[in-house]
Motif scaffolding. Sequence first.
Motif, PDB file in Angstrom:
ATOM      1  N   VAL A   1      46.979  19.051  61.015  1.00  0.00           N
ATOM      2  CA  VAL A   1      46.327  17.811  60.571  1.00  0.00           C
ATOM      3  C   VAL A   1      45.502  18.071  59.317  1.00  0.00           C
TER       4      VAL A   1
ATOM      5  N   GLY B   1      47.272  14.016  66.882  1.00  0.00           N
ATOM      6  CA  GLY B   1      48.531  13.654  66.218  1.00  0.00           C
ATOM      7  C   GLY B   1      48.435  12.421  65.354  1.00  0.00           C
ATOM      8  N   ARG B   2      47.641  11.454  65.772  1.00  0.00           N
ATOM      9  CA  ARG B   2      47.536  10.217  64.992  1.00  0.00           C
ATOM     10  C   ARG B   2      46.851  10.427  63.654  1.00  0.00           C
TER      11      ARG B   2
ATOM     12  N   GLY C   1      49.316  11.317  60.494  1.00  0.00           N
ATOM     13  CA  GLY C   1      50.172  10.304  59.910  1.00  0.00           C
ATOM     14  C   GLY C   1      49.709   9.889  58.534  1.00  0.00           C
ATOM     15  N   SER C   2      50.338   8.912  58.022  1.00  0.00           N
ATOM     16  CA  SER C   2      49.997   8.405  56.689  1.00  0.00           C
ATOM     17  C   SER C   2      48.558   7.908  56.677  1.00  0.00           C
TER      18      SER C   2
ATOM     19  N   GLU D   1      48.381  17.465  70.189  1.00  0.00           N
ATOM     20  CA  GLU D   1      49.145  16.345  69.640  1.00  0.00           C
ATOM     21  C   GLU D   1      48.635  15.022  70.190  1.00  0.00           C
TER      22      GLU D   1
ATOM     23  N   ALA E   1      48.440   4.102  56.628  1.00  0.00           N
ATOM     24  CA  ALA E   1      49.049   3.362  57.735  1.00  0.00           C
ATOM     25  C   ALA E   1      47.959   2.780  58.622  1.00  0.00           C
TER      26      ALA E   1
ATOM     27  N   HIS F   1      47.778  18.511  56.271  1.00  0.00           N
ATOM     28  CA  HIS F   1      48.358  17.253  55.804  1.00  0.00           C
ATOM     29  C   HIS F   1      47.332  16.396  55.068  1.00  0.00           C
ATOM     30  N   ARG F   2      46.167  16.246  55.654  1.00  0.00           N
ATOM     31  CA  ARG F   2      45.143  15.383  55.056  1.00  0.00           C
ATOM     32  C   ARG F   2      44.552  15.998  53.787  1.00  0.00           C
TER      33      ARG F   2
END
Length: 193
Positions: free
Chosen positions: A82, A184-185, A188-189, A180, A192, A85-86
Amino acid sequence: MDMDSMSGMDMGMSATSSAAATTATSSSSSSSSSMDMMTMVFHTSTNDPLFASGWTPSSTGKYAGTCIFLIVLAVTYRLTHVIKHRTERYLISRATHIAISSHIHTVDDDGAIEKYTASTSSISKPLSFGDARPWRVSIDFPMAAIQVILAGTSYLLMLAVMTFNVGYFLSVLGGIFLGELVLGRFAGSVNAH
C-alpha cells in the motif's frame, strides 16, 4: 601371477571395499538423520527454528508468539504494498505537474471573470522506453528503498513457509488475509470513490 598374490589382492580389495561400505553406511545414516531434522512434508511440530537456530520455540507459548510475529510480518508485507502504491502515485504526480484539466479565465461584458474547465484527454499509446519519465532522485530513491523492504519481507515470509510447519504456513496466510482485509482498499486508485 600366482594364486597367493591374487588371494592377497582379494584380501586387500575386500578390506578396502568393507571399509568403504562401512563409511557409506555411516555416511548414509548421518545423512538420513539430517534429513529427519529437515522434513520436506507439512508437519505440526512446535519446535521448528525460524530464520536462525537461536529462534527455536521451546514451549507452546513461544510457538504462539512466533506465529503472531509471522501474522504481523505478513500484515507489514501488505502495508508495504500500500505504501509503495500510494507513494509512487504521490511522487509522480508531484514531480510531473501534469494538469488533469486546464482552466481558462475570460472576462465577460460585465467585467466578471468566468471560469471554464476543459478536460484534457489522454490518448493511450503502446509502451515504449522513449515515453519513460526521466530519472529523479526524489522519486526513484524512495521507490527503490520501499522495493527493498518489500522484497526482504517477502523473502522472510517465504522462508517461514519453507519450514513446512503448518502453524507458520497458516500464520503467513492469515496475516496476508488480514492485511488485505484491512489495508487493501487503500491500495486502489486514489481518485476512486
